[in-house]
Write an enzyme that holds these catalytic residues in place. Structure first.
Site, mmCIF file in Angstrom:
data_model
loop_
_atom_site.group_PDB
_atom_site.id
_atom_site.type_symbol
_atom_site.label_atom_id
_atom_site.label_comp_id
_atom_site.label_asym_id
_atom_site.label_seq_id
_atom_site.Cartn_x
_atom_site.Cartn_y
_atom_site.Cartn_z
ATOM 1 N N HIS A 42 0.843 -1.183 0.000
ATOM 2 C CA HIS A 42 0.000 0.000 0.000
ATOM 3 C C HIS A 42 0.876 1.229 0.000
ATOM 4 C CE1 HIS A 42 -3.367 -2.527 0.426
ATOM 5 N NE2 HIS A 42 -3.189 -2.808 1.678
ATOM 6 N N ARG A 99 0.570 4.137 1.131
ATOM 7 C CA ARG A 99 0.619 4.988 2.314
ATOM 8 C C ARG A 99 1.484 4.416 3.425
ATOM 9 N NH1 ARG A 99 -5.590 3.852 4.299
ATOM 10 N NH2 ARG A 99 -5.267 1.787 5.194
ATOM 11 N N GLU A 100 1.906 3.177 3.325
ATOM 12 C CA GLU A 100 2.626 2.520 4.419
ATOM 13 C C GLU A 100 4.119 2.812 4.298
ATOM 14 O OE1 GLU A 100 1.150 -1.498 4.262
ATOM 15 O OE2 GLU A 100 -0.875 -0.826 4.728
ATOM 16 N N HIS A 118 4.077 -4.613 5.016
ATOM 17 C CA HIS A 118 2.963 -3.697 5.253
ATOM 18 C C HIS A 118 3.100 -3.121 6.656
ATOM 19 C CE1 HIS A 118 0.354 -5.152 1.801
ATOM 20 N NE2 HIS A 118 1.287 -6.093 1.868
ATOM 21 N N SER A 119 2.213 -2.196 6.999
ATOM 22 C CA SER A 119 2.153 -1.710 8.369
ATOM 23 C C SER A 119 0.703 -1.335 8.690
ATOM 24 C CB SER A 119 3.068 -0.489 8.544
ATOM 25 O OG SER A 119 2.542 0.655 7.908
ATOM 26 N N TYR A 175 -11.158 -12.010 9.205
ATOM 27 C CA TYR A 175 -11.893 -11.748 7.972
ATOM 28 C C TYR A 175 -11.012 -12.148 6.794
ATOM 29 C CZ TYR A 175 -9.093 -7.469 7.324
ATOM 30 O OH TYR A 175 -8.074 -6.578 7.155
ATOM 31 N N GLU A 215 3.222 -7.423 8.835
ATOM 32 C CA GLU A 215 2.632 -6.177 9.313
ATOM 33 C C GLU A 215 3.592 -5.638 10.374
ATOM 34 O OE1 GLU A 215 0.097 -4.552 8.282
ATOM 35 O OE2 GLU A 215 -1.100 -5.965 7.105
#
Length: 381
Positions: free
Chosen positions: A131, A133-134, A258-259, A314, A336
């Site tokens: 992503h 924004r990460e 990711h974060s 999910y 993450e």
């Protein structure tokens, strides 16, 4: 003159994040499996942006638009889900982040620091996972390059393995989040939907050809989890696909950064079922988490290791690590990255905390590579 320079900086920063006027963010603290499932439903219903995934025992962070704010909090109360304010004024928090980033950049320049620092965020111009924004994922990955080609303390890794490293997979989205819209997470394409010119982009981590467009996606191109109009509609995901295809016959390990949330997640992420390599995936994941934990500062949240859908409660289809595993990469994971509990840090770590996360993550990557190499012959049979 010095006072004026600081004043101009503050004025420029204040004008940057107007989109987020009135936005708030909240810690969510589910305590039961039922509440975890309810959070997933509420996130979809109210178009809430998850910055850090909540799990039982650890809070996550949700970003809430002003137009759904009251209804979302009422729904949390009805479900009995604990929550507390993370940031009451998201725009003000982003403005302060910009000041800290610029201050660290100036400090680095003043002391003749690195052109590509590992203790600050890196604009695309000096960089030229997923992503956009990460931002913390980029210095973490470039630090791995540094450890492989400059500060070589593990020469066995270079002797045993070839590394293919993409610091920025989504350059257009990364630059847009850096300069315009901080929480932008998609690509910037405008050719996948009739409304794409108004709502550009695709969620790259929903765009791979793995149960594409079935779980955890939205049909609206305006939503953050829009998967595109077909698998691999995005040039960014096709680049990753082609790299995997080229090296698949000798690829032992795939990692996507990711974060945030302190998690190491593995397939299958769409429904929580386990692959035939589940035991190896779990044991190598634990080995990476243990290596990170041995070097982490005590106030960092320990890593959780497990199947992506079971840990997060999910499913999400079209994810990169699932696709890599599907086509034959034996060990495939999403990291993450960690954050601090109780602070804005996490999704957006203070620059002073970035280098420590990069060093910790490298320890996990090094252990993962060695374990993957040891198991490769067996797993590829």
């Amino acid at each position: 003159m010095k006072v004026l320079a600081i004043l101009f900086l503050v004025v420029a920063v204040s004008a940057k994040h107007e989109k987020y006027l009135g936005w708030k963010s909240y810690y969510l603290g589910p305590s039961t499996p039922g509440q975890m499932k309810a959070i997933g439903q509420l996130i979809s219903e109210y178009d809430v942006d998850v910055l850090g995934h909540p799990v039982i025992g650890y809070e996550g962070v949700a970003l809430v638009k002003p137009e759904v704010h009251d209804a979302f909090l009422e729904a949390l109360q009805m479900e009995g889900i604990a929550y507390r304010v993370h940031r009451d004024d998201v725009k003000a928090a982003l403005d302060q982040d910009d000041v800290l980033i610029e201050r660290r950049r100036r400090e680095n320049v003043a002391r003749g620091g690195r052109e590509m620092p590992y203790d600050n965020y890196q604009p695309l111009s000096v960089n030229k996972i997923f992503h956009s924004r990460e931002w913390v994922t980029v210095p973490v990955v470039t630090y791995a390059i540094h450890k492989l080609v400059e500060d070589v303390t593990e020469p066995d890794l270079l002797e045993r393995f070839d590394f293919v490293i993409l610091p920025v997979v989504n350059p257009d989205g990364y630059e847009f989040s850096y300069n315009s819209e901080r929480f932008w997470r998609k690509t910037r394409s405008t050719d996948t939907h009739a409304s794409s010119s108004r709502c550009p982009g695709v969620d790259g981590n929903r765009n791979y050809d793995f149960f594409w467009n079935t779980v955890g996606v939205s049909p609206s191109p305006c939503d953050d989890i829009y998967p595109g109009n077909r698998p691999f509609s995005e040039i960014e995901t096709r680049v990753v696909r082609d790299i995997i295809d080229e090296y698949l016959h000798r690829m032992a390990l795939y990692l996507t950064m990711h974060s945030f949330g302190s998690m190491i997640l593995y397939p299958w992420g769409h429904d929580g079922t386990l692959s035939n390599n589940a035991f190896a995936l779990h044991t190598v994941g634990i080995a990476m988490a243990d290596a990170i934990h041995d070097h982490q500062l005590p106030h960092y949240q320990p890593y959780t290791v497990g199947n992506a859908a079971l840990v997060l409660w999910y499913g999400a289809s079209g994810a990169a690590e699932d696709y890599a595993h599907l086509v034959g990469v034996p060990l495939s994971y999403t990291y993450e990255l960690p954050g601090f509990s109780g602070t804005w840090d996490g999704f957006h770590l203070a620059p002073s905390a970035i280098e420590q996360v990069a060093k910790d993550t490298w320890e996990g990557v090094a252990v993962g590579a060695r374990r993957a190499g040891d198991l490769f012959v067996t797993l590829k049979k």
